[in-house]
Structure formats: structure tokens, C-alpha cells
Design an enzyme around this catalytic site. Structure first.
Site, mmCIF file in Angstrom:
data_model
loop_
_atom_site.group_PDB
_atom_site.id
_atom_site.type_symbol
_atom_site.label_atom_id
_atom_site.label_comp_id
_atom_site.label_asym_id
_atom_site.label_seq_id
_atom_site.Cartn_x
_atom_site.Cartn_y
_atom_site.Cartn_z
ATOM 1 N N HIS A 94 35.488 51.997 43.343
ATOM 2 C CA HIS A 94 35.658 50.568 42.875
ATOM 3 C C HIS A 94 37.211 49.812 42.676
ATOM 4 C CE1 HIS A 94 33.786 46.875 40.925
ATOM 5 N NE2 HIS A 94 34.689 47.286 40.034
ATOM 6 N N GLU A 95 37.863 50.839 41.817
ATOM 7 C CA GLU A 95 39.015 50.226 41.397
ATOM 8 C C GLU A 95 39.757 50.130 42.521
ATOM 9 O OE1 GLU A 95 39.174 49.055 38.583
ATOM 10 O OE2 GLU A 95 37.271 49.656 37.789
ATOM 11 N N HIS A 98 39.762 47.019 44.234
ATOM 12 C CA HIS A 98 40.507 45.863 43.834
ATOM 13 C C HIS A 98 41.938 45.876 44.390
ATOM 14 C CE1 HIS A 98 37.492 44.057 41.077
ATOM 15 N NE2 HIS A 98 37.418 45.282 40.177
ATOM 16 N N HIS A 102 43.750 42.942 46.614
ATOM 17 C CA HIS A 102 45.115 42.924 46.394
ATOM 18 C C HIS A 102 46.018 42.752 47.759
ATOM 19 C CE1 HIS A 102 49.220 42.808 43.568
ATOM 20 N NE2 HIS A 102 48.860 41.805 44.222
#
Length: 227
Positions: A94-95, A98, A102
Site C-alpha cells: 500500500h505504501e 503511494h 508520486h
């Protein structure tokens, strides 16, 4: 009516937080058949996605996992960084979702990042400005301070709702990659990762609704008294 909503939101928030922690504990005890750690999974996901300028680091605390766009780091708590469970895999992926957002200039993340400086100031001032504004509106019929507080609260509420598509998209990227990369090899592992991320997302939904109810309450004071 607003007090009923406040109590209802508080109750739902408690239930969601309780369920999320229980789910994380449950899936932390479900070993991953691949045997990979959260850090290894994060590195593989970034490599597979062509993201080579993001560092994966371990940070202290529990459930402190986050992606920092300012220094391009995926920050994983020790349980996730070293963990070899379904929970560790889902959070790490999940991280990284991100980080990929980006790298690919995902529009909602860009919008959210652009709001951070304003929201940071607004969130620090909101509580005191609203309290002072309510007293001034009642005592001196002066609504300017309250209007500033409501405006600041509107910004933080908007930020909470903009966060939702960012979080949902990161989870969708994580689940898709975990499946195609064969990390969540079995149906049980895939369903566990999906369930863990669903309850994590629910915490953001409840936070956004709580902020909206608070905004409506103070807006009703502002516009109701002015009428």
C-alpha cells in the site's frame, strides 16, 4: 441533531478502529507463503514498477507506516519492515502504491500534496479560532473570527475527502500487484490482504465524515446566528 451525529460518528469511529486493529493482529499472525519480508516486498514492487529513486526505511512505532514525498522514502514500522505476514505484505505494498502515484504524477496525490502547507496551518489554528469565534459571535455579535475558523475547518475537511481517492487507489494498486506478482499466492492470502486494506481505508472514511459533521455544526452556528 448534531449531537446525535457526533455521538454516532464517535461510536462508528471506535468500532472501525477496534476492527482495524483486530484485523491487523489477525493477519499479522497469518504467514506469507512466499516468506518475503515487508521490506523485500516493497523493494520488489518498486523495482517491478520502474521506481528506482525511493528508499525503504524502518521507523519506530506501530502502524506508523507512510510514504514521504518530500524525501521520497517508504517508511515502514518494524512489524511491517521485518514481518513476513499477510498484514506486512499488504501495508508495505500500500505504501509503495503511494510512491508509484508520486512517480506517475497521480492527479489526486498532486492536489493533496499542494494543499499540505495550507492545511498544516489551518489544522493548528482551527480549534482555538473556532472557540474564540463562537464566544465573540454570542457575546459581541462579531462573526469574523468564527468565519475564519469555519473557513479553516472547510480546508481540513476538503483535505480529508481528497485523501480518500488517494488511499483507495494505493490499496487497489497494492492488491493488483500482490496478485500478479504472486506474493499473495493463495485465495486466503489475497482475501486477507484485501480485508486488511479495506478496514484501513475505513478509518479514513470515518475521519472524513467526522470532519464534515464538525464543519456543518460550526457553519450552522455561523449562518444560523447571522440570519
Amino acid at each position: 441533531m448534531y449531537w446525535i451525529l457526533f455521538i454516532g460518528i464517535m461510536l462508528v469511529s471506535w468500532i472501525v478502529q477496534f476492527r482495524f486493529k483486530n484485523k491487523f493482529k489477525k493477519y499479522s499472525e497469518m504467514p506469507l507463503s512466499s516468506g518475503m519480508s515487508g521490506a523485500e516486498i516493497a523493494q520488489k514492487m518498486l523495482n517491478d514498477s520502474g521506481v528506482n529513486d525511493v528508499e525503504i526505511i524502518s521507523v519506530e512505532g506501530q502502524l506508523t507506516d507512510h510514504y514521504n514525498p518530500s524525501n521520497r522514502t517508504v517508511n515502514l514500522s518494524p512489524d511491517v519492515y521485518h514481518g513476513r505476514s499477510v498484514a506486512a505484505a499488504s501495508v508495505a505494498a500500500h505504501e509503495c502504491g503511494h510512491a508509484i502515484q508520486h512517480a506517475t504524477a497521480y492527479s489526486w496525490l498532486q492536489f493533496r500534496s499542494a494543499m499540505v502547507p495550507m492545511v498544516s496551518v489551518a489544522s493548528r489554528l482551527t480549534t482555538w479560532v473556532l472557540m474564540i469565534g463562537v464566544f465573540m459571535a454570542i457575546g459581541a455579535q462579531n462573526y469574523y473570527v468564527l468565519a475564519i475558523g469555519v473557513g479553516a475547518l472547510f480546508l481540513t475537511t476538503l483535505f480529508s475527502f481528497i485523501t480518500l481517492p488517494v488511499e483507495f487507489d494505493a490499496s487497489n494498486r497494492a492488491l493488483a500487484w500482490l496478485n500478479t506478482a504472486g506474493i499473495t499466492h493463495s485465495t486466503q492470502e489475497h482475501d486477507g490482504a484485501k480485508d486488511a486494506l479495506k478496514w484501513a481505508a475505513m478509518t479514513y472514511v470515518v475521519a472524513a465524515l467526522s470532519s464534515l459533521v464538525t464543519l456543518l455544526y460550526y457553519a450552522s452556528i455561523l449562518f444560523g446566528r447571522r440570519d
